[in-house]
Design a protein around this motif. Structure first.
Motif, mmCIF file in Angstrom:
data_model
loop_
_atom_site.group_PDB
_atom_site.id
_atom_site.type_symbol
_atom_site.label_atom_id
_atom_site.label_comp_id
_atom_site.label_asym_id
_atom_site.label_seq_id
_atom_site.Cartn_x
_atom_site.Cartn_y
_atom_site.Cartn_z
ATOM 1 N N TYR A 49 -54.611 -33.940 10.448
ATOM 2 C CA TYR A 49 -54.356 -35.265 11.073
ATOM 3 C C TYR A 49 -53.505 -35.163 12.330
ATOM 4 O O TYR A 49 -53.030 -36.169 12.839
ATOM 5 C CB TYR A 49 -53.701 -36.236 10.050
ATOM 6 C CG TYR A 49 -54.276 -36.054 8.683
ATOM 7 C CD1 TYR A 49 -55.581 -36.446 8.416
ATOM 8 C CD2 TYR A 49 -53.541 -35.442 7.664
ATOM 9 C CE1 TYR A 49 -56.153 -36.225 7.175
ATOM 10 C CE2 TYR A 49 -54.109 -35.219 6.423
ATOM 11 C CZ TYR A 49 -55.415 -35.607 6.186
ATOM 12 O OH TYR A 49 -55.989 -35.382 4.971
ATOM 13 N N HIS A 65 -56.129 -30.875 13.169
ATOM 14 C CA HIS A 65 -55.729 -30.064 12.007
ATOM 15 C C HIS A 65 -54.709 -30.854 11.197
ATOM 16 O O HIS A 65 -53.617 -31.144 11.683
ATOM 17 C CB HIS A 65 -55.146 -28.725 12.444
ATOM 18 C CG HIS A 65 -56.205 -27.719 12.806
ATOM 19 N ND1 HIS A 65 -55.920 -26.471 13.319
ATOM 20 C CD2 HIS A 65 -57.574 -27.766 12.699
ATOM 21 C CE1 HIS A 65 -57.052 -25.796 13.529
ATOM 22 N NE2 HIS A 65 -58.070 -26.562 13.162
ATOM 23 N N GLY A 111 -63.492 -32.985 11.611
ATOM 24 C CA GLY A 111 -64.518 -32.875 10.574
ATOM 25 C C GLY A 111 -64.908 -34.228 10.036
ATOM 26 O O GLY A 111 -66.071 -34.488 9.724
ATOM 27 N N SER A 123 -59.042 -24.218 19.861
ATOM 28 C CA SER A 123 -59.804 -24.080 18.618
ATOM 29 C C SER A 123 -59.877 -22.635 18.144
ATOM 30 O O SER A 123 -60.182 -21.733 18.929
ATOM 31 C CB SER A 123 -61.232 -24.584 18.834
ATOM 32 O OG SER A 123 -62.026 -24.214 17.728
ATOM 33 N N SER A 141 -61.894 -32.982 18.416
ATOM 34 C CA SER A 141 -62.937 -32.688 17.419
ATOM 35 C C SER A 141 -62.362 -32.822 16.015
ATOM 36 O O SER A 141 -61.278 -32.303 15.734
ATOM 37 C CB SER A 141 -63.446 -31.256 17.586
ATOM 38 O OG SER A 141 -63.916 -31.053 18.893
ATOM 39 N N PRO A 166 -67.834 -26.930 19.447
ATOM 40 C CA PRO A 166 -68.587 -27.897 20.265
ATOM 41 C C PRO A 166 -67.691 -28.610 21.279
ATOM 42 O O PRO A 166 -68.087 -28.849 22.424
ATOM 43 C CB PRO A 166 -69.141 -28.889 19.240
ATOM 44 C CG PRO A 166 -69.073 -28.193 17.920
ATOM 45 C CD PRO A 166 -67.937 -27.225 18.017
#
Ligand SMILES: Cc1cc2nc3c(=O)[nH]c(=O)nc-3n(C[C@H](O)[C@H](O)[C@H](O)COP(=O)(O)O)c2cc1C
Length: 207
Positions: free
Chosen positions: A92, A90, A135, A10, A133, A17
């Protein structure tokens, strides 16, 4: 002592997270586990070069430093009992930093070979956990997008022999702090049923 390879992918580094959860998971495998952290954003891998690309396609060794790096990365994986990957989605897909790691590790006649048209993984299988993770949502009632990441990563890890792959989905993280806390809580609840992880969380662990 178990050895854990933790790949962090990341750009948000310690604020991610998913990264926090993955570091906690590493400690929950065993409090004294040897954790090898490879942060693919903080210490980016160099882009592939012509010598490396030709050596891979030509199935030959070469003296190039990229080849040495490929050996080092495969060696890190080979020597680990567990693989943990913390990655954002990122567009998909896997982020570019993780794709580059795969391009160094998934190497013909080193980590897989082709026999009678079949790909045979040459690495020993081991428990692999992917904290993914995003969005938005790609699973469940709130799905609004495609997920090419999880089937792709499952496929490509399978090519080298890693079939025991479990996903921990942290979805909807763009919805704010409450959504992040809820996703983490849901993930921790799910992990509490997994015998690989000690029941006690270690929320303050930072590697
Ligand atoms: C370049 C870029 C592309 C993204 N593409 C997606 C996407 O395709 N789907 C999605 O749900 N979220 C997408 N996001 C949002 C991230 O997945 C989300 O912010 C996630 O929580 C990041 O996790 P991290 O803090 O571990 O990096 C994107 C973010 C960036 C920076």
């Amino acid at each position: 002592m178990p050895r854990v390879l933790l790949l962090e992918c990341s750009p948000n580094d310690l604020a991610s997270p998913g990264g926090q959860l993955a570091r906690e998971m590493a400690r929950r495998i065993h409090p004294k586990a040897e954790v090898i952290v490879r942060n693919l954003v903080r210490e980016p891998l160099p882009p592939l070069c012509a010598d490396y690309a030709q050596a891979v396609v030509g199935k030959s060794d070469c003296a190039d430093e990229h080849f040495t790096l490929s050996e080092q990365l495969i060696g890190e994986l080979e020597s680990s009992h567990y693989l943990l990957i913390s990655t954002p989605m990122h567009n998909y897909m896997v982020p570019a930093a993780l794709k580059l790691w795969l391009d160094y590790v998934v190497r013909i006649d080193r980590s897989f070979r082709i026999e009678d048209g079949q790909r045979i993984g040459l690495l020993e299988d081991r428990p692999t956990f992917v904290v993914l993770s995003s969005g938005g949502h790609y699973l469940g009632a709130r799905t609004k997008q495609m997920d090419f990441l999880s089937p792709y990563l499952r496929h490509v890890l399978g090519i080298v022999g890693l079939h025991h792959v479990e996903y921990i989905h942290l979805q909807g993280l763009a919805d704010g702090e409450e959504a992040v806390a809820a996703a983490l809580q849901q993930a921790r609840e799910r992990l509490s049923f997994n015998p690989v992880f000690a029941p006690e969380p270690f929320p303050d662990v930072l590697l």
